[in-house]
Enzyme design. Structure first.
Site, PDB file in Angstrom:
ATOM      1  N   ASP A 109       0.828  -1.396  -0.033  1.00 19.49           N
ATOM      2  CA  ASP A 109       0.048   0.026   0.180  1.00 19.49           C
ATOM      3  C   ASP A 109       0.697   1.235  -0.138  1.00 19.49           C
ATOM      4  O   ASP A 109       0.358   2.226  -0.305  1.00 19.49           O
ATOM      5  CB  ASP A 109      -0.948   0.099   1.216  1.00 19.49           C
ATOM      6  CG  ASP A 109      -1.828  -1.223   1.108  1.00 19.49           C
ATOM      7  OD1 ASP A 109      -1.926  -1.922   0.329  1.00 19.49           O
ATOM      8  OD2 ASP A 109      -2.526  -1.219   2.354  1.00 19.49           O
ATOM      9  N   ASP A 195      -2.409   5.904  -2.773  1.00 17.93           N
ATOM     10  CA  ASP A 195      -1.951   4.797  -2.273  1.00 17.93           C
ATOM     11  C   ASP A 195      -1.049   3.978  -3.138  1.00 17.93           C
ATOM     12  O   ASP A 195      -1.681   3.812  -4.317  1.00 17.93           O
ATOM     13  CB  ASP A 195      -3.077   3.825  -1.490  1.00 17.93           C
ATOM     14  CG  ASP A 195      -3.299   4.469  -0.083  1.00 17.93           C
ATOM     15  OD1 ASP A 195      -2.787   5.328   0.292  1.00 17.93           O
ATOM     16  OD2 ASP A 195      -4.116   3.412   0.557  1.00 17.93           O
ATOM     17  N   ARG A 265     -16.873  -6.671 -10.841  1.00 17.23           N
ATOM     18  CA  ARG A 265     -16.305  -5.270 -10.957  1.00 17.23           C
ATOM     19  C   ARG A 265     -15.738  -5.019 -12.341  1.00 17.23           C
ATOM     20  O   ARG A 265     -14.619  -5.105 -12.601  1.00 17.23           O
ATOM     21  CB  ARG A 265     -15.161  -4.955  -9.962  1.00 17.23           C
ATOM     22  CG  ARG A 265     -15.453  -5.075  -8.476  1.00 17.23           C
ATOM     23  CD  ARG A 265     -14.416  -4.882  -7.849  1.00 17.23           C
ATOM     24  NE  ARG A 265     -14.816  -4.932  -6.360  1.00 17.23           N
ATOM     25  CZ  ARG A 265     -13.649  -5.198  -5.148  1.00 17.23           C
ATOM     26  NH1 ARG A 265     -12.724  -5.197  -5.531  1.00 17.23           N
ATOM     27  NH2 ARG A 265     -14.256  -5.227  -3.947  1.00 17.23           N
ATOM     28  N   SER A 301     -11.690  -5.488   4.217  1.00 19.88           N
ATOM     29  CA  SER A 301     -11.615  -5.945   2.921  1.00 19.88           C
ATOM     30  C   SER A 301     -12.714  -6.860   2.292  1.00 19.88           C
ATOM     31  O   SER A 301     -13.547  -7.456   3.212  1.00 19.88           O
ATOM     32  CB  SER A 301     -10.289  -6.428   2.380  1.00 19.88           C
ATOM     33  OG  SER A 301      -9.469  -5.900   2.925  1.00 19.88           O
ATOM     34  N   SER A 302     -12.910  -7.029   1.138  1.00 15.98           N
ATOM     35  CA  SER A 302     -13.845  -7.915   0.528  1.00 15.98           C
ATOM     36  C   SER A 302     -13.509  -9.434   0.263  1.00 15.98           C
ATOM     37  O   SER A 302     -12.531  -9.531   0.519  1.00 15.98           O
ATOM     38  CB  SER A 302     -14.418  -7.292  -0.888  1.00 15.98           C
ATOM     39  OG  SER A 302     -13.225  -7.499  -1.838  1.00 15.98           O
TER      40      SER A 302
HETATM   41  N1  ABU Z   1      -6.500  -3.870   0.209  1.00 17.23           N
HETATM   42  C1  ABU Z   1      -7.126  -4.561  -0.752  1.00 17.23           C
HETATM   43  C2  ABU Z   1      -8.803  -4.441  -0.521  1.00 17.23           C
HETATM   44  C3  ABU Z   1      -9.375  -4.429  -1.731  1.00 17.23           C
HETATM   45  C4  ABU Z   1     -10.772  -5.221  -1.657  1.00 17.23           C
HETATM   46  O1  ABU Z   1     -11.316  -5.280  -0.772  1.00 17.23           O
HETATM   47  O2  ABU Z   1     -11.211  -5.492  -2.565  1.00 17.23           O
END
Ligand code: ABU
Length: 378
Positions: A109, A195, A265, A301-302
């Site tokens: 990051d 970032d 996405r 995060s996802s």
């Molecule tokens: N740091 C990556 C998180 C990206 C996401 O949650 O899709």
């Protein structure tokens, strides 16, 4: 013959030689601030914890990070680690105060290698303002050891209240949907903000995602910095990602000509052109094993951390141990797939790609997009 370069990495897939792997030592919970509203998974009304993470949570994450180190070392990669840092310490600048910092689990990051240049990102969140510090000793070591190493620190934004759009966090989903093509998130466009993990390196061509952590001024700064050095910088957008942050769970290059894409996405219409015109394949990742509501309690995060894989070379990569559907796909594509357990790292903001920063890979800068209409800034 010239001595080999100490810092040299032009893309995400060339054979890896040296890498930094993050550490969970002294990690704290990310605080609530204008650039971040952490929430407990499935319990948005519960207060998010504050202060240092527990020793048990830190030990569990460190065990998995150490497992990644062992796999990398078994493949001949030199692994370096961040310096200890007190993330429980508050930060106070003339423009803001925040009660504690975060962690050094995700060097990706903060730091990025562009050939022989190391760039420290501006960062976008207050708790991460000083996150470059655990890597400074290493940067000095590389910089002192090889006069060809370039080192750039991007301008630090104020992170004052005026840099943020706090109402973003309260927009209902319908409003986000209606605004999805404006790409306005919790940071406004007044200061240079990015970032490092919003970038993806494909030789001469660098993709930069506009997101909650990278704004248009940040992309503009990157173009003005990188174009004179021979790079082409391509802003990319994923309008259906209403909380975009870091490109490496959305659009993941695996080898020349192949990108793993996130089926939820899609790229903004028209942005796929540069890939298709240059015979790149965009291949959808399978659904992750976990749903979003099954992700760890404190993970922000996802579920798409599933596709946050780390390339050791164009034929070898590392995938999270339980992501069988993705492992099977990669296997069919001819990759040798190494696996490591990594779910205890998720609550620190990332998976395998996020938790690493490549310092040296074999190879040089190649042009993988010979058919490209590109208009440089100047
Ligand atoms: N740091 C990556 C998180 C990206 C996401 O949650 O899709």
């Amino acid at each position: 013959m010239d001595k080999p370069l100490i810092v040299n990495s032009w893309n995400e897939w060339d054979p890896l030689q040296e890498m930094v792997v993050g550490s969970a030592d002294n990690a704290s919970f990310e605080p609530v601030e204008p650039g971040s509203r952490p929430a407990v998974r499935n319990a948005p009304d519960t207060l998010f914890p504050t202060g240092p993470k527990s020793k048990e949570a830190i030990d569990r994450a460190n065990e998995e990070l150490d497992g990644l180190v062992r796999v990398l070392e078994s493949q001949g990669v030199t692994v370096r680690r961040p310096e200890p840092h007190d993330f429980s310490a508050p930060v106070r600048t003339p423009d803001f105060e925040v009660e504690n910092q975060y962690c050094a689990v995700c060097p990706r990051d903060v730091m990025i290698t562009m050939g022989n240049e190391i760039i420290e990102a501006t960062m976008s969140r207050r708790a991460r303002y000083f996150e470059y510090q655990p890597y400074r000793k290493l940067v000095y070591e590389y910089w002192n050891a090889d006069p060809r190493v370039e080192w750039t620190t991007a301008p630090k934004p104020s992170m004052a209240d005026g840099m943020y759009r706090e109402e973003f966090w309260d927009w209902p989903l319908e409003e986000r949907h209606a605004k999805m093509h404006s790409f306005e998130f919790c940071i406004n466009q007044d200061e240079v903000v990015f970032d490092a993990a919003d970038m993806s390196r494909l030789g001469r061509d660098i993709l930069v995602q506009e997101s909650m952590t990278t704004n248009r001024a940040g992309i503009h700064w990157l173009r003005r910095h990188l174009e004179p050095r021979g790079f082409r910088v391509h802003p990319v957008h994923f309008p259906l990602d209403f909380f975009p942050s870091h490109i490496d769970c959305t659009f993941v290059p695996l080898r020349p000509g192949l990108i793993l894409t996130n089926p939820e996405r899609p790229l903004r219409e028209g942005e796929e052109r540069m890939f298709l015109d240059n015979d790149w394949e965009l291949l959808e990742a399978p659904q992750p094993v976990l749903n979003n509501d099954e992700m760890p309690l404190y993970c922000q995060s996802s579920k798409w951390l599933s596709m946050n894989v780390l390339s050791i070379s164009p034929t070898k990569l590392i995938c999270e141990e339980q992501e069988k559907p993705l492992q099977d796909l990669l296997d069919k594509l001819g990759f040798e797939v190494f696996t490591v357990p990594f779910r205890n790292v998720f609550e620190y903001g990332g998976s395998l790609h996020c938790a690493t920063w490549d310092v040296r890979r074999e190879g040089t800068r190649e042009d993988y997009f010979p058919r490209l209409a590109y208009q440089p800034l100047v």
